[in-house]
Each structure stands twice: as structure tokens, then as C-alpha cells.
Design a protein around this motif. Sequence first.
Motif, PDB file in Angstrom:
ATOM      1  N   GLN A   1       0.825  -1.213   0.000  1.00 46.11           N
ATOM      2  CA  GLN A   1       0.000   0.000   0.000  1.00 46.11           C
ATOM      3  C   GLN A   1       0.862   1.267   0.000  1.00 46.11           C
ATOM      4  N   LEU A   2       2.112   1.145   0.425  1.00 53.56           N
ATOM      5  CA  LEU A   2       2.985   2.319   0.527  1.00 53.56           C
ATOM      6  C   LEU A   2       3.231   2.926  -0.849  1.00 53.56           C
ATOM      7  N   PRO A   3       3.140   4.252  -0.957  1.00 54.59           N
ATOM      8  CA  PRO A   3       3.417   4.901  -2.247  1.00 54.59           C
ATOM      9  C   PRO A   3       4.835   4.567  -2.728  1.00 54.59           C
ATOM     10  N   ARG A   4       4.958   4.315  -4.002  1.00 55.77           N
ATOM     11  CA  ARG A   4       6.253   4.060  -4.661  1.00 55.77           C
ATOM     12  C   ARG A   4       6.953   2.795  -4.151  1.00 55.77           C
ATOM     13  N   TYR A   5       6.172   1.880  -3.555  1.00 59.13           N
ATOM     14  CA  TYR A   5       6.782   0.627  -3.078  1.00 59.13           C
ATOM     15  C   TYR A   5       7.324  -0.212  -4.247  1.00 59.13           C
ATOM     16  N   GLU A   6       6.832   0.078  -5.462  1.00 56.94           N
ATOM     17  CA  GLU A   6       7.341  -0.647  -6.639  1.00 56.94           C
ATOM     18  C   GLU A   6       8.850  -0.469  -6.801  1.00 56.94           C
ATOM     19  N   HIS A   7       9.396   0.652  -6.310  1.00 48.59           N
ATOM     20  CA  HIS A   7      10.850   0.858  -6.409  1.00 48.59           C
ATOM     21  C   HIS A   7      11.604  -0.076  -5.458  1.00 48.59           C
ATOM     22  N   VAL A   8      10.982  -0.404  -4.336  1.00 48.40           N
ATOM     23  CA  VAL A   8      11.559  -1.400  -3.417  1.00 48.40           C
ATOM     24  C   VAL A   8      11.556  -2.767  -4.094  1.00 48.40           C
ATOM     25  N   LEU A   9      10.455  -3.063  -4.797  1.00 52.14           N
ATOM     26  CA  LEU A   9      10.293  -4.368  -5.452  1.00 52.14           C
ATOM     27  C   LEU A   9      11.324  -4.590  -6.557  1.00 52.14           C
ATOM     28  N   THR A  10      11.712  -3.507  -7.259  1.00 50.68           N
ATOM     29  CA  THR A  10      12.621  -3.659  -8.403  1.00 50.68           C
ATOM     30  C   THR A  10      14.083  -3.337  -8.071  1.00 50.68           C
ATOM     31  N   ARG A  11      14.358  -2.940  -6.835  1.00 52.43           N
ATOM     32  CA  ARG A  11      15.725  -2.609  -6.431  1.00 52.43           C
ATOM     33  C   ARG A  11      16.626  -3.853  -6.500  1.00 52.43           C
ATOM     34  N   ASP A  12      17.920  -3.644  -6.780  1.00 59.99           N
ATOM     35  CA  ASP A  12      18.899  -4.747  -6.829  1.00 59.99           C
ATOM     36  C   ASP A  12      18.436  -5.880  -7.748  1.00 59.99           C
TER      37      ASP A  12
ATOM     38  N   ALA B   1      15.456  -6.573  -8.751  1.00 63.29           N
ATOM     39  CA  ALA B   1      14.205  -7.151  -8.228  1.00 63.29           C
ATOM     40  C   ALA B   1      14.467  -8.314  -7.268  1.00 63.29           C
ATOM     41  N   ALA B   2      15.466  -8.128  -6.383  1.00 60.07           N
ATOM     42  CA  ALA B   2      15.797  -9.159  -5.391  1.00 60.07           C
ATOM     43  C   ALA B   2      14.599  -9.478  -4.495  1.00 60.07           C
ATOM     44  N   ALA B   3      13.736  -8.476  -4.251  1.00 63.61           N
ATOM     45  CA  ALA B   3      12.565  -8.688  -3.384  1.00 63.61           C
ATOM     46  C   ALA B   3      11.606  -9.725  -3.962  1.00 63.61           C
ATOM     47  N   VAL B   4      11.571  -9.845  -5.297  1.00 62.67           N
ATOM     48  CA  VAL B   4      10.710 -10.843  -5.938  1.00 62.67           C
ATOM     49  C   VAL B   4      11.149 -12.248  -5.535  1.00 62.67           C
ATOM     50  N   GLU B   5      12.464 -12.475  -5.555  1.00 62.26           N
ATOM     51  CA  GLU B   5      12.989 -13.788  -5.143  1.00 62.26           C
ATOM     52  C   GLU B   5      12.701 -14.046  -3.658  1.00 62.26           C
ATOM     53  N   GLU B   6      12.814 -12.997  -2.848  1.00 63.19           N
ATOM     54  CA  GLU B   6      12.517 -13.155  -1.414  1.00 63.19           C
ATOM     55  C   GLU B   6      11.066 -13.582  -1.197  1.00 63.19           C
ATOM     56  N   ILE B   7      10.146 -12.995  -1.966  1.00 63.63           N
ATOM     57  CA  ILE B   7       8.723 -13.352  -1.852  1.00 63.63           C
ATOM     58  C   ILE B   7       8.508 -14.805  -2.263  1.00 63.63           C
ATOM     59  N   LEU B   8       9.130 -15.212  -3.377  1.00 55.88           N
ATOM     60  CA  LEU B   8       9.007 -16.610  -3.825  1.00 55.88           C
ATOM     61  C   LEU B   8       9.537 -17.569  -2.760  1.00 55.88           C
ATOM     62  N   ARG B   9      10.654 -17.206  -2.131  1.00 53.65           N
ATOM     63  CA  ARG B   9      11.240 -18.050  -1.069  1.00 53.65           C
ATOM     64  C   ARG B   9      10.318 -18.140   0.148  1.00 53.65           C
ATOM     65  N   ARG B  10       9.745 -16.985   0.521  1.00 52.94           N
ATOM     66  CA  ARG B  10       8.906 -16.942   1.721  1.00 52.94           C
ATOM     67  C   ARG B  10       7.611 -17.729   1.515  1.00 52.94           C
ATOM     68  N   TRP B  11       7.036 -17.608   0.323  1.00 53.06           N
ATOM     69  CA  TRP B  11       5.732 -18.224   0.064  1.00 53.06           C
ATOM     70  C   TRP B  11       5.828 -19.660  -0.452  1.00 53.06           C
ATOM     71  N   GLY B  12       6.974 -20.036  -1.020  1.00 56.56           N
ATOM     72  CA  GLY B  12       7.110 -21.381  -1.580  1.00 56.56           C
ATOM     73  C   GLY B  12       7.352 -22.430  -0.502  1.00 56.56           C
ATOM     74  N   GLY B  13       6.998 -23.679  -0.799  1.00 57.11           N
ATOM     75  CA  GLY B  13       7.276 -24.790   0.115  1.00 57.11           C
ATOM     76  C   GLY B  13       8.774 -25.070   0.165  1.00 57.11           C
ATOM     77  N   PRO B  14       9.299 -25.557   1.315  1.00 54.33           N
ATOM     78  CA  PRO B  14      10.749 -25.741   1.475  1.00 54.33           C
ATOM     79  C   PRO B  14      11.389 -26.676   0.455  1.00 54.33           C
TER      80      PRO B  14
ATOM     81  N   ALA C   1       5.992  -3.576 -12.134  1.00 56.98           N
ATOM     82  CA  ALA C   1       5.907  -3.630 -10.670  1.00 56.98           C
ATOM     83  C   ALA C   1       4.773  -2.744 -10.153  1.00 56.98           C
ATOM     84  N   PHE C   2       4.664  -1.535 -10.711  1.00 55.00           N
ATOM     85  CA  PHE C   2       3.563  -0.640 -10.304  1.00 55.00           C
ATOM     86  C   PHE C   2       2.217  -1.309 -10.547  1.00 55.00           C
ATOM     87  N   CYS C   3       2.034  -1.884 -11.739  1.00 53.93           N
ATOM     88  CA  CYS C   3       0.757  -2.504 -12.105  1.00 53.93           C
ATOM     89  C   CYS C   3       0.443  -3.709 -11.212  1.00 53.93           C
ATOM     90  N   ALA C   4       1.471  -4.510 -10.937  1.00 58.87           N
ATOM     91  CA  ALA C   4       1.274  -5.697 -10.098  1.00 58.87           C
ATOM     92  C   ALA C   4       0.773  -5.307  -8.707  1.00 58.87           C
TER      93      ALA C   4
END
Length: 310
Positions: free
Chosen positions: A168-179, A181-194, A219-222
Motif C-alpha cells: 500500500q505504501l506509495p512508490r513501493y514498486e521501487h523497493v520491489l525492483t531494487r537490486d 528485483a531481489a525482493a521478488v525472489e525473497e517473496i518466492l522463497r517466503r511463500w514457496g514450500g521448502p 511492478a507498479f501494475c502488479a
Amino acid sequence: MTDQRGGAVDESCVLTEGPWTHRFVGANGTRFHVVEAGTGPMVLFLHGFPEHWWAWHQMLPAVADAGFRAVAVDLRGYGASDKPPRGYDGYTLAADIAGLIRALGERSATLVGSGVGGMVAWTVASFHPALVRRLVVLGAPHPLRLRAAIFADPRGQFAASTPALKFQLPRYEHVLTRDGAAAVEEILRRWGGPRWVAGSDFEAYAQRCREAMRIPQAAFCALEGYRWAFRSVLRLHGYRFVRLMQKPLVTPTLQLHGAMDVASLPRTALGSGRYVVAPYEWRLLDGVGHFPHLEAPDLVLGEVLRWAKS
């Protein structure tokens, strides 16, 4: 085309060659990227977050070989589909898929949706029942079950939804695409089964998702879909949506859910059958997280084919 420094990438990065055809189809005023294989009754696959059509790359040829027209789409705002600044509300996303079924020359389809795509699939079946022959949802409670559980289960589903609250935070898409888009991999790791996260395919899959999320505006659209879901709780627009979603589903529905899903808790998803008056089946998948189509692909394929043929 990839920028090796981790900057923006070109849409062509999702146009991977394989035993399928890439097409662009206009529906509901938007241009969608679809990937299809085979002929026969249509099975339409809707990916979740933070994915794109590649979520179904194993499923498409196998479903085509079984005698179906298998189609995967990049949802509005993802992959190589259009990225308009608006249209991420439940009504428009459902109308996108309804329009797409017609634009692809079909009168109806079996819908298979995972995560966010599963929520869209529930909504399409509710708002456009004549277009959905059969419904398969993975890792996706009925939208009203999710909404109720966020309020009624503070230690459970509300706590599980806190990562999405950050969206919900404004401009959070920049966090998602930083480095890169390392945050995308973190989400997959957190939500995926071990098992899946520790497996040999995970890194390559995560890399593709990171790349697709770095396409300009993706990222903005997602995040806009999540933003609408939360904002709508307090608005008349959302109240109307809830009223419409209360209409019982007349589409035969199969619900597959990972027992280890930490994004949409099994106990949240479990009550979804109360919204279905047609034949309904629930199956809990042991050792599986939020991505059953990737974590247990053979099992999911078998269930999808069984349901599509029944």
C-alpha cells in the motif's frame, strides 16, 4: 533483452521460444500477450504474483498433448501485456478474462488460476458464469473468505497478509525492483514450500520472475491490484463488489491448496466451498506452499486434466 546491471528490461524477455505460439490479442480495450499450444476445448491459465505466463510453461505442452487448447495469458500489467495506469479492480480484471475468452473465439473455457490469478478466476466465474465451464483454483481462497479472515483472524490471515500491506505504501514498486528485483525472489522463497525452494529449478525460475518484474511499469501494475483490494474495503465500489460476489457459483469447482501455504492460509481457503452450489472438491496438498503448479506439477496436471475432462 536484459540490462545486466539490474535496471529495466525489455518485454521481449518473456517471449521465450518453445512448443507454443506467442500472440497478442485485444480484449476489454487492452492488448494481452497470450501463449498457446494444442487444439480442442480451451483451458485458460491465470498466473499469480509475482509471476507471469511462464508459471505454466510445464503445464501448456502437457495439457495440449491431452487434447486441449492450452492458453496462458500475462494478466493486465504483467509480462508483455499492456500496462495501463488503471483497471486493477476486481470488476475490470474479470472483464479482461471474459473478453479474452470471446476474443480467442471460444464460447467458454476451463479456468485454472493460481494465487492472484485464482482470485480473478473466482470473480470471472461469479460475474460471467456462462463463460466458465469448469474452475480450478490453486492457493486462492474465495475473495470473500479472504476478506473475512483478514478481519476475523488477526494472528492468522491478517499476520500472513502483512507483506501485502506494505504494497500500500506509495512508490513501493521501487523497493520491489531494487537490486535486480531481489525482493521478488525473497517473496518466492517466503511463500514457496521448502522442498521446492531448496530444489534445482528454483533459482532459474526466480530469475525469470525477477526479470519480468523489471519490465517498465510491471511492478507498479502488479501492486495496484493489491492496493485496490485493500482500498475497496472502505469504499462503496468495494461494498458493491462484495454484494455481487455473494451470488452462489454455478461452475463445478476444484480447489487445490498447499498445506504449507503461508500467504493464503489453508484455514482461510477451507470455507470457500460455501459459495459454490455446483459440484465442488477440496484437496489439501502435503508439503506444498503457495505455488502448487511448480511445487507438485505432476499432481496438479493430473487434477486439472481430470477436472477438465469430467
